[in-house]
Design an enzyme around this catalytic site. Sequence first.
Site, PDB file in Angstrom:
ATOM      1  N   SER A  18       0.530   0.542  -7.635  1.00  0.00           N
ATOM      2  CA  SER A  18       0.413  -0.696  -6.866  1.00  0.00           C
ATOM      3  C   SER A  18       1.296  -0.695  -5.624  1.00  0.00           C
ATOM      4  O   SER A  18       1.109   0.105  -4.722  1.00  0.00           O
ATOM      5  CB  SER A  18       0.712  -1.883  -7.785  1.00  0.00           C
TER       6      SER A  18
ATOM      7  N   ASP B 187      -1.699  -4.571  -0.489  1.00  0.00           N
ATOM      8  CA  ASP B 187      -0.746  -3.608  -1.033  1.00  0.00           C
ATOM      9  C   ASP B 187      -1.476  -2.303  -1.315  1.00  0.00           C
ATOM     10  O   ASP B 187      -2.663  -2.160  -1.019  1.00  0.00           O
ATOM     11  CB  ASP B 187      -0.038  -4.165  -2.277  1.00  0.00           C
TER      12      ASP B 187
ATOM     13  N   ASP C 113      -2.791  -0.746  -3.780  1.00  0.00           N
ATOM     14  CA  ASP C 113      -4.025  -0.629  -4.561  1.00  0.00           C
ATOM     15  C   ASP C 113      -4.994  -1.782  -4.320  1.00  0.00           C
ATOM     16  O   ASP C 113      -6.026  -1.874  -4.974  1.00  0.00           O
ATOM     17  CB  ASP C 113      -3.723  -0.483  -6.057  1.00  0.00           C
TER      18      ASP C 113
ATOM     19  N   ASP D 163      -4.904  -5.085  -4.794  1.00  0.00           N
ATOM     20  CA  ASP D 163      -5.067  -6.295  -5.607  1.00  0.00           C
ATOM     21  C   ASP D 163      -4.200  -7.450  -5.116  1.00  0.00           C
ATOM     22  O   ASP D 163      -4.235  -8.542  -5.676  1.00  0.00           O
ATOM     23  CB  ASP D 163      -4.828  -6.017  -7.099  1.00  0.00           C
TER      24      ASP D 163
END
Length: 445
Positions: A102, A241, A243, A245
């Site tokens: 992440s 960010d 990834d 999400d």
Amino acid sequence: MSNRKYFGTDGIRGRVGDAPITPDFVLKLGWAAGKVLARHGSRKIIIGKDTRISGYMLESALEAGLAAAGLSALFTGPMPTPAVAYLTRTFRAEAGIVISASHNPFYDNGIKFFSIDGTKLPDAVEEAIEAEMEKEISCVDSAELGKASRIVDAAGRYIEFCKATFPNELSLSELKIVVDCANGATYHIAPNVLRELGANVIAIGCEPNGVNINAEVGATDVRALQARVLAEKADLGIAFDGDGDRVIMVDHEGNKVDGDQIMYIIAREGLRQGQLRGGAVGTLMSNMGLELALKQLGIPFARAKVGDRYVLEKMQEKGWRIGAENSGHVILLDKTTTGDGIVAGLQVLAAMARNHMSLHDLCSGMKMFPQILVNVRYTAGSGDPLEHESVKAVTAEVEAALGSRGRVLLRKSGTEPLIRVMVEGEDEEQVTEFAHRIADAVKAV
């Protein structure tokens, strides 16, 4: 949460090369997951990743483990976490796996799973995978080994899904948008979504090299985005960010717009359109200004523990369709099954286009309270500072002084010996003084 050896609140995460993020562990994890997840007949697992250099190594290890368990891997290449959730649903795969840490630096990585319906795995399934990890690997017969293939149109499928969440009658043709993809998984998705909806797009953080993910770019560091928005005289900026999400936005004046403000805009617009069902879920860290602004609109508000997993649980418990963390995780269950930065950002853009209002003006109905956070390190094993009478006494004094126009929150970090002291109220100087007074009491224990 039960006591589990490997799985945390968001899968398994750590530094690459240190247990458990090692090739041998991840191979066995793939095998164990394959044994547990082979329930629905498709025997296919979707595997996506962000742009970390270690993703290739871990992807290969997972595929080997899954193949040994008789499951086939379908690779998406670099792909946002919510895209993997979406593709898992549409391919009717046994599960989806995301290789990502992440918002963490490139030297970390992690593995998280989605179930067949695109939601996080239930605790019981994660526990079953951990139990399987204790066994010796046994390979299926050669004729039953899993295969590997690539979903060549994965990006295009997800781009079309994102665009479908934006109303057909609206356009972004009047907006100049700076988009910051954190050199992460949205780099080839978000700019295309916005351009295809008509926006004039300036892209930054879209040149991943394996080691620059989240490095001074993206939702966790919007300084580059703020500077570029002002330099380009853009209407707004959008940051994701690593990834994809999370989403954080920047208005035309360079002001940061966080997850609380984004949820306020989306909830208010849903109310105006007659589409909001129930209330909105935030967390213990959500700004008090959000709670008061929603109350003025007659929208119920509930707080969950910090973590998108807990936000979703509270949403499901109450039957509500919108939830968010101030860090930028925004969950819109009418649109998708998990936090999706691109989809959340598009709903804000739709509100701007429909009302012919700037992002700055859309935020104006919510007054953010000053929120001061102080981290205090303590000696592990020396008792719980939060249970000490002196800390309780000072906290009670501060709460009494703030009354109904402020909040105090003390909580332990889940990963290191830290007490997080948060004080919120209308007067920044007073709030700062109160936060440090409580922090000093914790230090003195």
